[in-house]
Design a protein around this motif. Structure first.
Motif, PDB file in Angstrom:
ATOM      1  N   GLN A 210       0.818  -1.216   0.000  1.00 14.51           N
ATOM      2  CA  GLN A 210       0.000   0.000   0.000  1.00 14.51           C
ATOM      3  C   GLN A 210       0.853   1.267   0.000  1.00 14.51           C
ATOM      4  O   GLN A 210       0.323   2.366   0.176  1.00 14.51           O
ATOM      5  CB  GLN A 210      -0.924  -0.001   1.227  1.00 14.51           C
ATOM      6  N   ALA A 211       2.150   1.133  -0.185  1.00 16.17           N
ATOM      7  CA  ALA A 211       3.024   2.312  -0.180  1.00 16.17           C
ATOM      8  C   ALA A 211       2.535   3.347  -1.182  1.00 16.17           C
ATOM      9  O   ALA A 211       2.155   3.019  -2.303  1.00 16.17           O
ATOM     10  CB  ALA A 211       4.460   1.904  -0.511  1.00 16.17           C
ATOM     11  N   GLY A 212       2.528   4.606  -0.744  1.00 20.74           N
ATOM     12  CA  GLY A 212       2.046   5.696  -1.581  1.00 20.74           C
ATOM     13  C   GLY A 212       0.575   5.989  -1.399  1.00 20.74           C
ATOM     14  O   GLY A 212       0.052   6.924  -2.015  1.00 20.74           O
ATOM     15  N   ARG A 213      -0.101   5.224  -0.563  1.00 18.65           N
ATOM     16  CA  ARG A 213      -1.532   5.423  -0.331  1.00 18.65           C
ATOM     17  C   ARG A 213      -1.804   5.811   1.118  1.00 18.65           C
ATOM     18  O   ARG A 213      -1.048   5.459   2.018  1.00 18.65           O
ATOM     19  CB  ARG A 213      -2.319   4.152  -0.665  1.00 18.65           C
ATOM     20  N   PHE A 214      -2.911   6.486   1.316  1.00 18.64           N
ATOM     21  CA  PHE A 214      -3.348   6.820   2.670  1.00 18.64           C
ATOM     22  C   PHE A 214      -3.789   5.547   3.377  1.00 18.64           C
ATOM     23  O   PHE A 214      -4.432   4.679   2.775  1.00 18.64           O
ATOM     24  CB  PHE A 214      -4.504   7.814   2.604  1.00 18.64           C
TER      25      PHE A 214
END
Length: 304
Positions: A210-214
């Motif tokens: 999920q890197a780059g996501r809230f």
């Protein structure tokens, strides 16, 4: 990424500190830009958090996030926003400059709540943000609308969500949404329903994807480390795999005032929100003290 226990030797801590750039100091919210003296008419919802006005402007509800990775979330938020807003008169209180898509980040308050002078109510106000948060269709960026301390990676704040430059008067009313969100969370409404997967476990082996996501992440702090002027909450013992929360020392006083002094958090279960990064394991750089909270009860339990 795990780090030395808080209070470890200065030489060792200094060596680890060189691995990461130090966060910038917290910025004071500037005075608000000039505000319109009359309300505008909302034409339609242009997105899950965007409104098109009759005067040609597009505004984005400041301080809110609709996670892009939850199926149907954006569509549900846009439908509710359009149904609640189309044709209504609203006061637009800008919180910063327009983004590259010419969307103005703003608090939007229904004209009848703000009055003829379009003055923001001192304790928040009735508007589309309240409706979305109450229904669990959007979540607050920091859980209290605080300005980030400058330790959010460049470009990770969503377009229009520029709390570091948010004006004081507009930002000051955002904390009133925190109680509204907490009621939605406790009731398990919308995104807070357990099956939606908004709240992720800190030991989720797929969290790094999920890197780059809230994300909203919950788990037990295994240990607390410190390097230079940065605290690290370690949620596991595997240095390059496990989840970590990075906290600037400048946020310590704000956390301590809420009973969350970083040095005392080992063994406690907490909930943190922010943008996930991949830095030798998934990591969130705390944007503001209110982005970290105790997590004694899961969503949908009524606070019990």
């Amino acid at each position: 990424m795990a780090f030395l226990a808080a209070g470890a030797g200065a030489a060792a801590a200094g060596g680890a500190a060189a691995l990461w750039p130090r966060p910038a100091a917290a910025a004071r919210a500037p005075a608000c830009p000039p505000q319109p003296a009359a309300p505008a008419t909302v034409v339609a919802a242009d997105g899950p958090l965007s409104l098109r006005l009759a005067d040609g402007r597009t505004v984005r509800l400041a301080g809110l996030v609709v996670p892009a990775d939850i199926a149907g979330a954006a569509e549900a938020a846009q439908a509710a926003l359009g149904a609640a807003s189309a044709g209504r008169r609203a006061c637009i209180l800008a919180t910063g400059p327009a983004d590259r898509w010419n969307r103005l980040p703003a608090r939007v308050i229904w004209a009848e709540a703000a009055g003829p002078a379009c003055l923001p109510p001192p304790q928040g106000g009735d508007g589309p943000a309240e409706a979305l948060v109450a229904g669990g269709l959007a979540v607050l960026f920091t859980a209290a609308g605080e300005a980030p301390s400058g330790n959010v990676p460049s470009g990770d704040i969503p377009a229009g969500d520029i709390p570091a430059g948010a004006c004081a008067a507009a930002a000051s009313a955002l904390p009133s949404l925190a109680a509204t969100e907490e009621r939605a969370r406790q009731a398990g409404r919308g995104l807070w329903a357990p099956e939606k997967g908004l709240v992720r476990r800190a030991d989720d082996p797929h969290l790094a994807r999920q890197a780059g996501r809230f994300a909203v992440v919950e788990g037990q702090v295994r240990s607390v480390g410190m390097a230079g002027k940065t605290f690290f909450l370690n949620f596991g013992s595997r240095w390059i795999i496990d989840f970590t929360v990075r906290i600037a020392e400048s946020d310590r006083a704000g956390l301590a005032a809420r009973g969350l002094d970083p040095e005392t958090l080992a063994g406690r279960t907490v909930r943190v929100r922010g943008w996930l990064e991949e830095r030798d394991g998934p990591q969130i750089s705390l944007a503001a003290p209110a982005a970290l909270a105790p997590a004694e009860d899961p969503p949908g339990t009524g606070g019990r």
